[in-house]
Design a protein around this motif. Structure first.
Motif, PDB file in Angstrom:
ATOM      1  N   UNK A 130      24.178 -36.865   4.759  1.00  0.00           N
ATOM      2  CA  UNK A 130      23.132 -36.157   3.506  1.00  0.00           C
ATOM      3  C   UNK A 130      24.250 -35.210   2.762  1.00  0.00           C
ATOM      4  N   UNK A 131      24.007 -35.195   1.532  1.00  0.00           N
ATOM      5  CA  UNK A 131      24.619 -34.468   0.488  1.00  0.00           C
ATOM      6  C   UNK A 131      24.087 -32.883   0.773  1.00  0.00           C
ATOM      7  N   UNK A 132      24.910 -31.826   0.230  1.00  0.00           N
ATOM      8  CA  UNK A 132      24.198 -30.552   0.347  1.00  0.00           C
ATOM      9  C   UNK A 132      23.026 -30.368  -0.400  1.00  0.00           C
ATOM     10  N   UNK A 133      21.882 -29.560  -0.005  1.00  0.00           N
ATOM     11  CA  UNK A 133      20.617 -29.805  -0.519  1.00  0.00           C
ATOM     12  C   UNK A 133      20.546 -29.281  -2.023  1.00  0.00           C
ATOM     13  N   UNK A 134      19.469 -29.648  -2.602  1.00  0.00           N
ATOM     14  CA  UNK A 134      19.236 -29.226  -3.889  1.00  0.00           C
ATOM     15  C   UNK A 134      17.901 -28.501  -3.739  1.00  0.00           C
ATOM     16  N   UNK A 135      17.901 -27.119  -4.164  1.00  0.00           N
ATOM     17  CA  UNK A 135      16.643 -26.600  -4.038  1.00  0.00           C
ATOM     18  C   UNK A 135      15.865 -26.701  -5.220  1.00  0.00           C
ATOM     19  N   UNK A 136      14.520 -26.753  -5.101  1.00  0.00           N
ATOM     20  CA  UNK A 136      13.797 -27.004  -5.977  1.00  0.00           C
ATOM     21  C   UNK A 136      13.487 -25.636  -6.866  1.00  0.00           C
ATOM     22  N   UNK A 137      13.981 -25.235  -7.650  1.00  0.00           N
ATOM     23  CA  UNK A 137      13.735 -23.807  -8.248  1.00  0.00           C
ATOM     24  C   UNK A 137      14.106 -23.924  -9.708  1.00  0.00           C
ATOM     25  N   UNK A 138      13.421 -22.875 -10.616  1.00  0.00           N
ATOM     26  CA  UNK A 138      12.375 -21.942 -10.031  1.00  0.00           C
ATOM     27  C   UNK A 138      11.014 -22.752  -9.622  1.00  0.00           C
ATOM     28  N   UNK A 139      10.208 -22.186  -8.969  1.00  0.00           N
ATOM     29  CA  UNK A 139       8.900 -22.634  -8.894  1.00  0.00           C
ATOM     30  C   UNK A 139       7.882 -21.769  -9.497  1.00  0.00           C
TER      31      UNK A 139
END
Length: 225
Positions: A130-139
């Motif tokens: 798995x690649x480094x995560x992508x954070x869903x932001x801004x929320x």
């Protein structure tokens, strides 16, 4: 509909217009306009369907899916730590995929109030990595009378066929904190005068939750959100 209810709805609508942040304000787009473009009537899509309770979830473009992470949901050790996760599979590899995320607030298992799930997206790399995560932001907080409170976000993933929805375990015990809404005093079209106090919403992060995901294929990494 009573005058009081109309006033309350207008108050929340004005709050939504004021609660613009991040890339929304950068393009002189209000929160209301952004929400309608990506999640509202300005963005017609198929009806939301419920994902299977277990196993990989097939997510076709333009077909939003509601999924749940519960106590029985499997866990995995990701780069940010161990988390419950759901595996999402697209029909084909997309060079650029806009993922629209709705986090639906849920009643806390213990105590009072609501909790939310902080989403991280891990794109699969190779057969099992798995690649480094992508954070869903801004929320962005979407709160309206008689509707479930939601957090709305959108991110673009590159070269993606399969990804995992997980969370950051270090966030558990912390909270989502909304933008501050200033006190509002204004008349409505009907002549009713209302006022609201300044408010700042706080929603604790939980290990479980309910989310709605929708994906679309995009021409480049700067479009879709």
């Amino acid at each position: 509909m009573s005058v009081w209810t109309r006033g309350l709805i207008v108050a929340f609508a004005l709050w939504s217009a004021l609660a613009s942040a991040g890339p929304i304000s950068a393009v002189t787009e209000t929160f209301h306009d952004w929400k309608e473009r990506l999640f509202g009537k300005g963005h017609p899509v198929a009806e939301v369907v419920d994902a299977p309770a277990a196993g990989a979830i097939e997510l076709a473009t333009g077909h939003p899916v509601r999924l749940r992470l519960v106590e029985a949901t499997p866990q995995h050790d990701f780069s940010k730590g161990r988390s419950r996760f759901r595996e999402i599979v697209l029909p084909q590899t997309l060079a650029h995929a806009a993922v629209r995320v709705q986090v639906v607030a849920q009643r806390a298992h213990k105590g009072t109030g609501n909790t939310v799930f902080k989403p991280l997206l891990y794109v699969q790399s190779g057969e099992s990595g798995w690649r480094e995560p992508v954070e869903v932001k801004p929320l962005h907080l979407d709160i309206r009378p008689f509707r479930k409170t939601r957090l709305l976000g959108c991110v673009v993933l590159d070269d993606v066929h399969k990804f995992a929805l997980a969370t950051d375990p270090s966030a558990i015990g912390k909270s989502y904190v909304s933008e501050v809404r200033e006190a509002i005093k204004a008349p409505t079209k009907s002549g009713f005068y209302y006022s609201t106090d300044a408010i700042k919403a706080r929603l604790p992060y939980a290990q479980t939750g309910v989310l709605i995901l929708e994906v679309s294929a995009e021409k480049d990494a700067d479009s879709g959100c």
